[in-house]
Design a protein around this motif. Structure first.
Motif, PDB file in Angstrom:
ATOM      1  N   PHE A  58       1.081  -1.103   0.032  1.00  0.00           N
ATOM      2  CA  PHE A  58      -0.225  -0.303   0.222  1.00  0.00           C
ATOM      3  C   PHE A  58       1.497   1.271   0.173  1.00  0.00           C
ATOM      4  O   PHE A  58       1.815   1.384   0.937  1.00  0.00           O
ATOM      5  N   ARG A  59       0.640   1.688  -0.698  1.00  0.00           N
ATOM      6  CA  ARG A  59       1.139   3.437  -1.319  1.00  0.00           C
ATOM      7  C   ARG A  59       0.675   4.829  -0.945  1.00  0.00           C
ATOM      8  O   ARG A  59      -0.261   4.695  -1.905  1.00  0.00           O
ATOM      9  N   ALA A  60       1.271   5.871  -0.408  1.00  0.00           N
ATOM     10  CA  ALA A  60       0.328   7.232  -0.457  1.00  0.00           C
ATOM     11  C   ALA A  60       1.173   7.863  -0.043  1.00  0.00           C
ATOM     12  O   ALA A  60       2.029   7.327   0.332  1.00  0.00           O
ATOM     13  N   ALA A  61       1.176   9.598  -0.822  1.00  0.00           N
ATOM     14  CA  ALA A  61       2.538  10.049  -0.566  1.00  0.00           C
ATOM     15  C   ALA A  61       2.292  10.390   1.327  1.00  0.00           C
ATOM     16  O   ALA A  61       3.968  11.065   1.744  1.00  0.00           O
ATOM     17  N   SER A  62       1.736  10.385   2.197  1.00  0.00           N
ATOM     18  CA  SER A  62       2.141  10.762   3.943  1.00  0.00           C
ATOM     19  C   SER A  62       2.836   9.174   4.356  1.00  0.00           C
ATOM     20  O   SER A  62       2.375   9.219   5.169  1.00  0.00           O
ATOM     21  N   LEU A  63       2.457   7.910   3.270  1.00  0.00           N
ATOM     22  CA  LEU A  63       3.082   6.594   3.777  1.00  0.00           C
ATOM     23  C   LEU A  63       4.209   6.220   3.412  1.00  0.00           C
ATOM     24  O   LEU A  63       4.801   5.785   1.913  1.00  0.00           O
ATOM     25  N   PHE A  64       5.269   6.625   4.197  1.00  0.00           N
ATOM     26  CA  PHE A  64       6.707   6.308   3.260  1.00  0.00           C
ATOM     27  C   PHE A  64       7.747   5.928   4.998  1.00  0.00           C
ATOM     28  O   PHE A  64       7.180   6.368   6.010  1.00  0.00           O
ATOM     29  N   PRO A  65       7.996   4.465   4.430  1.00  0.00           N
ATOM     30  CA  PRO A  65       8.006   3.858   3.590  1.00  0.00           C
ATOM     31  C   PRO A  65       6.888   2.791   4.040  1.00  0.00           C
ATOM     32  O   PRO A  65       5.665   2.943   4.655  1.00  0.00           O
ATOM     33  N   SER A  66       6.740   2.837   2.185  1.00  0.00           N
ATOM     34  CA  SER A  66       5.158   2.038   1.938  1.00  0.00           C
ATOM     35  C   SER A  66       4.938   0.349   2.621  1.00  0.00           C
ATOM     36  O   SER A  66       5.664   0.297   3.881  1.00  0.00           O
ATOM     37  N   ALA A  67       3.666   0.344   2.999  1.00  0.00           N
ATOM     38  CA  ALA A  67       3.296  -0.718   3.940  1.00  0.00           C
ATOM     39  C   ALA A  67       2.599  -2.351   3.771  1.00  0.00           C
ATOM     40  O   ALA A  67       2.474  -2.508   2.606  1.00  0.00           O
ATOM     41  N   PRO A  68       3.732  -3.146   3.081  1.00  0.00           N
ATOM     42  CA  PRO A  68       3.597  -4.252   2.691  1.00  0.00           C
ATOM     43  C   PRO A  68       2.943  -5.298   3.918  1.00  0.00           C
ATOM     44  O   PRO A  68       3.112  -5.221   5.379  1.00  0.00           O
ATOM     45  N   THR A  69       2.323  -5.696   3.224  1.00  0.00           N
ATOM     46  CA  THR A  69       1.521  -7.075   3.797  1.00  0.00           C
ATOM     47  C   THR A  69       2.472  -8.232   3.686  1.00  0.00           C
ATOM     48  O   THR A  69       3.374  -8.349   2.871  1.00  0.00           O
ATOM     49  N   PRO A  70       2.386  -8.558   4.922  1.00  0.00           N
ATOM     50  CA  PRO A  70       3.415 -10.008   4.963  1.00  0.00           C
ATOM     51  C   PRO A  70       3.171 -11.157   3.668  1.00  0.00           C
ATOM     52  O   PRO A  70       2.392 -11.447   3.217  1.00  0.00           O
ATOM     53  N   LEU A  71       4.384 -12.145   3.230  1.00  0.00           N
ATOM     54  CA  LEU A  71       4.072 -12.575   2.575  1.00  0.00           C
ATOM     55  C   LEU A  71       2.703 -13.890   3.187  1.00  0.00           C
ATOM     56  O   LEU A  71       2.585 -14.411   4.129  1.00  0.00           O
ATOM     57  N   PHE A  72       2.120 -14.097   1.788  1.00  0.00           N
ATOM     58  CA  PHE A  72       1.435 -15.086   1.435  1.00  0.00           C
ATOM     59  C   PHE A  72       0.995 -16.163   0.327  1.00  0.00           C
ATOM     60  O   PHE A  72       0.929 -15.832  -0.700  1.00  0.00           O
ATOM     61  N   ALA A  73       0.214 -16.520   0.544  1.00  0.00           N
ATOM     62  CA  ALA A  73      -0.271 -17.732  -1.034  1.00  0.00           C
ATOM     63  C   ALA A  73      -2.004 -17.851  -0.733  1.00  0.00           C
ATOM     64  O   ALA A  73      -2.467 -17.045  -0.439  1.00  0.00           O
ATOM     65  N   VAL A  74      -2.198 -17.623  -2.002  1.00  0.00           N
ATOM     66  CA  VAL A  74      -3.415 -17.567  -2.829  1.00  0.00           C
ATOM     67  C   VAL A  74      -3.412 -19.613  -3.694  1.00  0.00           C
ATOM     68  O   VAL A  74      -2.587 -19.367  -4.756  1.00  0.00           O
ATOM     69  N   ALA A  75      -4.441 -20.153  -3.318  1.00  0.00           N
ATOM     70  CA  ALA A  75      -4.477 -21.350  -3.839  1.00  0.00           C
ATOM     71  C   ALA A  75      -5.287 -21.265  -4.803  1.00  0.00           C
ATOM     72  O   ALA A  75      -6.947 -20.586  -4.936  1.00  0.00           O
ATOM     73  N   ALA A  76      -5.884 -22.261  -5.826  1.00  0.00           N
ATOM     74  CA  ALA A  76      -7.522 -22.595  -6.577  1.00  0.00           C
ATOM     75  C   ALA A  76      -8.284 -22.384  -5.054  1.00  0.00           C
ATOM     76  O   ALA A  76      -7.871 -23.733  -3.906  1.00  0.00           O
ATOM     77  N   GLY A  77      -9.170 -22.153  -5.382  1.00  0.00           N
ATOM     78  CA  GLY A  77     -10.935 -22.639  -4.759  1.00  0.00           C
ATOM     79  C   GLY A  77     -11.215 -24.171  -5.265  1.00  0.00           C
ATOM     80  O   GLY A  77     -10.326 -24.899  -5.991  1.00  0.00           O
ATOM     81  N   PRO A  78     -12.640 -24.087  -4.287  1.00  0.00           N
ATOM     82  CA  PRO A  78     -12.999 -25.763  -4.432  1.00  0.00           C
ATOM     83  C   PRO A  78     -13.317 -25.495  -5.728  1.00  0.00           C
ATOM     84  O   PRO A  78     -13.544 -24.790  -7.109  1.00  0.00           O
ATOM     85  N   ALA A  79     -13.289 -26.978  -6.929  1.00  0.00           N
ATOM     86  CA  ALA A  79     -13.612 -27.192  -8.050  1.00  0.00           C
ATOM     87  C   ALA A  79     -14.994 -26.866  -8.075  1.00  0.00           C
ATOM     88  O   ALA A  79     -15.876 -27.094  -7.228  1.00  0.00           O
ATOM     89  N   ALA A  80     -14.981 -26.513  -9.500  1.00  0.00           N
ATOM     90  CA  ALA A  80     -16.189 -25.649 -10.087  1.00  0.00           C
ATOM     91  C   ALA A  80     -17.430 -26.063 -11.163  1.00  0.00           C
ATOM     92  O   ALA A  80     -18.022 -26.018 -11.683  1.00  0.00           O
ATOM     93  N   ARG A  81     -16.221 -26.632 -12.252  1.00  0.00           N
ATOM     94  CA  ARG A  81     -16.385 -27.033 -13.328  1.00  0.00           C
ATOM     95  C   ARG A  81     -15.688 -27.954 -13.465  1.00  0.00           C
ATOM     96  O   ARG A  81     -14.775 -28.482 -13.369  1.00  0.00           O
ATOM     97  N   VAL A  82     -15.436 -28.558 -14.355  1.00  0.00           N
ATOM     98  CA  VAL A  82     -14.685 -30.079 -15.538  1.00  0.00           C
ATOM     99  C   VAL A  82     -14.366 -29.852 -17.113  1.00  0.00           C
ATOM    100  O   VAL A  82     -15.478 -29.246 -17.460  1.00  0.00           O
ATOM    101  N   VAL A  83     -13.573 -29.271 -17.295  1.00  0.00           N
ATOM    102  CA  VAL A  83     -13.342 -29.107 -18.202  1.00  0.00           C
ATOM    103  C   VAL A  83     -12.109 -29.709 -18.908  1.00  0.00           C
ATOM    104  O   VAL A  83     -11.562 -30.695 -18.352  1.00  0.00           O
ATOM    105  N   LEU A  84     -12.943 -30.518 -20.171  1.00  0.00           N
ATOM    106  CA  LEU A  84     -12.775 -31.614 -21.272  1.00  0.00           C
ATOM    107  C   LEU A  84     -10.550 -31.089 -21.819  1.00  0.00           C
ATOM    108  O   LEU A  84     -10.536 -30.355 -22.502  1.00  0.00           O
ATOM    109  N   LEU A  85      -9.728 -31.637 -21.588  1.00  0.00           N
ATOM    110  CA  LEU A  85      -8.483 -31.697 -22.399  1.00  0.00           C
ATOM    111  C   LEU A  85      -8.011 -32.073 -23.168  1.00  0.00           C
ATOM    112  O   LEU A  85      -7.455 -31.679 -24.254  1.00  0.00           O
ATOM    113  N   GLN A  86      -8.111 -32.923 -23.611  1.00  0.00           N
ATOM    114  CA  GLN A  86      -8.309 -34.155 -24.738  1.00  0.00           C
ATOM    115  C   GLN A  86      -9.732 -35.033 -24.897  1.00  0.00           C
ATOM    116  O   GLN A  86     -10.227 -35.602 -24.027  1.00  0.00           O
ATOM    117  N   ALA A  87     -10.192 -34.496 -26.086  1.00  0.00           N
ATOM    118  CA  ALA A  87     -11.095 -35.251 -26.468  1.00  0.00           C
ATOM    119  C   ALA A  87     -10.448 -36.846 -27.066  1.00  0.00           C
ATOM    120  O   ALA A  87      -9.328 -37.567 -27.917  1.00  0.00           O
TER     121      ALA A  87
END
Length: 176
Positions: A58-87
């Protein structure tokens, strides 16, 4: 830069995202918000892909240094559909398809659900004589294993085919 002020001289805070290697990660939603009484509230930020380690800064003129979050992971959500890869390819009666069908599980953001190795997908065969609707279930004509275990979000059939007694007409394979 990332620092802006609106017409009333209110500080505007901007959110940007980076992965652990400092490459930008696209954010969905509204990434700039005014700071009201010193607080900028971001209500709709999103990330639409798997990222094993990222942070939002997060950055702003009055915010020095910037404000970073800690590292975190983003994972895929639960399965919502099936996609054909190879017919299936190479359809010969009473033998396995030359190239076997495969499918993958996807979440609502269209990511492969690599965390799923426990679901099972089943192939169904539908038939219509002469290409006219409606299709009818003819799964009993399938030979080989019509249900397979998913591995890292992908299901690959190994010995699926159509039996010798299949009548003429149009067929479609459905995997669910």
């Amino acid at each position: 830069g990332y620092v802006t002020r609106d017409a009333s001289a209110t500080t505007v805070v901007t959110a940007v995202a980076y992965d652990v290697s400092a490459f930008p990660v696209p954010l969905g939603g509204t990434s700039s918000r005014p700071a009201i009484n010193g607080i900028a509230t971001f209500t709709d930020l999103s990330v639409d892909k798997d990222v094993w380690a990222m942070r939002i800064v997060f950055r702003a003129a009055s915010l020095f240094p910037s404000a970073p979050t800690p590292l975190f992971a983003v994972a895929a959500g639960p399965a919502a559909r099936v996609v054909l890869l190879q017919a299936p390819v190479g359809v010969y009666l009473s033998s396995a398809f030359v190239i076997q069908p495969s499918a993958e599980l996807r979440d609502t953001a269209d990511n492969r659900v690599t965390s799923d190795s426990f679901s099972r997908l089943t192939a169904r065969l539908e038939h219509t004589p002469g290409g006219a609707a409606p299709f009818t279930d003819r799964s009993s004509l399938l030979i080989g294993s019509s249900t397979v275990q998913v591995a890292a979000g992908v299901a690959t059939f190994l010995d699926l085919g159509i039996s010798w007694g299949a009548p003429a007409g149009d067929y479609r394979l459905e995997i669910s």
